[in-house]
Design an enzyme around this catalytic site. Sequence first.
Site, PDB file in Angstrom:
ATOM      1  N   ARG A   1      -3.569  -4.965  -6.490  1.00 31.45           N
ATOM      2  CA  ARG A   1      -3.931  -5.840  -5.382  1.00 31.45           C
ATOM      3  C   ARG A   1      -4.691  -7.070  -5.891  1.00 31.45           C
ATOM      4  O   ARG A   1      -4.449  -8.195  -5.464  1.00 31.45           O
ATOM      5  CB  ARG A   1      -4.796  -5.098  -4.362  1.00 31.45           C
ATOM      6  CG  ARG A   1      -4.032  -4.205  -3.427  1.00 31.45           C
ATOM      7  CD  ARG A   1      -4.963  -3.308  -2.653  1.00 31.45           C
ATOM      8  NE  ARG A   1      -4.251  -2.555  -1.616  1.00 31.45           N
ATOM      9  CZ  ARG A   1      -3.469  -1.527  -1.866  1.00 31.45           C
ATOM     10  NH1 ARG A   1      -3.238  -1.140  -3.135  1.00 31.45           N
ATOM     11  NH2 ARG A   1      -2.875  -0.858  -0.875  1.00 31.45           N
TER      12      ARG A   1
ATOM     13  N   SER B   1      -1.463   7.304   4.116  1.00 29.95           N
ATOM     14  CA  SER B   1      -2.350   6.645   3.147  1.00 29.95           C
ATOM     15  C   SER B   1      -3.247   5.596   3.786  1.00 29.95           C
ATOM     16  O   SER B   1      -3.403   4.481   3.276  1.00 29.95           O
ATOM     17  CB  SER B   1      -1.492   5.993   2.036  1.00 29.95           C
ATOM     18  OG  SER B   1      -0.482   6.865   1.602  1.00 29.95           O
TER      19      SER B   1
ATOM     20  N   GLU C   1      -1.105  10.868  -2.456  1.00 26.72           N
ATOM     21  CA  GLU C   1      -0.952  10.816  -3.925  1.00 26.72           C
ATOM     22  C   GLU C   1      -1.738  11.920  -4.638  1.00 26.72           C
ATOM     23  O   GLU C   1      -1.497  12.195  -5.816  1.00 26.72           O
ATOM     24  CB  GLU C   1      -1.347   9.452  -4.466  1.00 26.72           C
ATOM     25  CG  GLU C   1      -2.799   9.093  -4.343  1.00 26.72           C
ATOM     26  CD  GLU C   1      -3.108   7.692  -4.880  1.00 26.72           C
ATOM     27  OE1 GLU C   1      -2.200   6.850  -4.977  1.00 26.72           O
ATOM     28  OE2 GLU C   1      -4.285   7.444  -5.200  1.00 26.72           O
TER      29      GLU C   1
END
Length: 428
Positions: free
Chosen positions: A35, A203, A317
């Site tokens: 990011r 998420s 994850e």
Amino acid sequence: MPEPTASQPTWTVPVAPGRLDATVRVPGSKSITNRAFVLAALASEPTLVRAPLDSRDARLMLGALEALGGGWERRDNDVLVRPLVHGSAEPASVVLGNAGTVARFTPALAGLGSAHVLFDGDEAIRRRPIAPLLAALREAGADIDDAGRGAPPFTVIGHGGLPGGKVDLDSSASSQFLSALLLAGPAFDAGVTVRLLGGTPPSEPHIAMTLDMLRRFGASPERDGQEFHVGPAELSCPDFTVEPDLSTAAPFVVAAAAAGGTVRIPGWPGYSTQPGDWLRSLLVELGQRVELTPDGLTVTGSGDIPGARLDLHEVGELTPVIAALLCFADGPSVISGVAHLRGHETDRLAALATELSALGAGVTETADGLAIAPAPLHGGVFHTYDDHRLVMAGAVLGLRVPGVAVENPATVGKTFPGFVDAWGGMLS
Ligand SMILES: O=C(O)C1=C[C@@H](OP(=O)(O)O)[C@@H](O)[C@H](O)C1
Ligand SMILES: C=C(OP(=O)(O)O)C(=O)O
């Protein structure tokens, strides 16, 4: 799910020699790093990204930015990222590997330029979901030629900018679709207003991470229920520091629970949007001792693990490592809320059910997760399907099970090239 790849090098995981007493330094967060690289490329001035992850996914992102007219240089453990220069009309190619963040976050950037940019990568990335994002990008004005595939390879034809504005998006298959639109939104002429359709995105912490990082780069994202807005904005963050990757820390803190003893993770932040921060409450729920101080996180495990019923929709994850831990539980467990893991690096539900069961556990797929019935485990080859977190799951199993041979350990290089050495260091 593909058949286990042909026989590849294996790593026979060392069994824990007894109760652990280790301090493990984990590399920078993959999600924060990529990011920061994207936002830095969209910024009006260079950004020094401190302590970024240096791994396959991070290097693929830097390569993508370079292909799109960006520049960067390493400065010791930091990376200086320069803003994209959109002038070139020369055709370009972005190599995606199997990096979800590169595949989802960079096509919008190509729409800001004036070139034809081809996006393609590993076979696996061609099977992962992206069509809803391509549809939303087209609604925002992007010109994308995918020959009707709805997947890579596809070409983005840049026309010098993107209108943006209102778009509908189904982000139920991946939160990254929403993050991708929001990260690029400040560079769209009218910003972007995303109305979510379909199911709740998975998420959630990664969406919070996107909003938090947009703010740190000077944008003003807003959320009103299932509608998100980011207005046009000039981005700037000359100096940004990346946190350690708390999901990469997962196998190490779980090791304290599996083998007993103490594992310390320096630099664990007091506050983080990373999903891995949820491990603190999970480990307490599983009866482990967890202490967070300004020096970092300390987990002291008893070696006893209760069965659990866990909805991992927000932290998908973490599923491979948690599933491996629950194979040591003294009762059955259920993991739910993670149907979308069938679109991760591999079909993780099928892979985990196949590989954990092959070593003796009773693991079966459910519609949206796994049912885990612990049973006596034995050694054998643990196939990893080019998935870094399956390498980590196999390592956890090997703590108590002699002869676990993790296939293709190098695939852990997606997020932690030094993982095998760090694991050996933890056990020495
Ligand atoms: O935005 C991100 O950096 C990520 C979001 C999540 O993707 P999904 O929502 O597709 O699971 C996560 O699983 C992935 O590891 C990284
Ligand atoms: C799903 C993952 O990665 P990505 O989607 O970024 O490829 C992961 O790291 O578990």
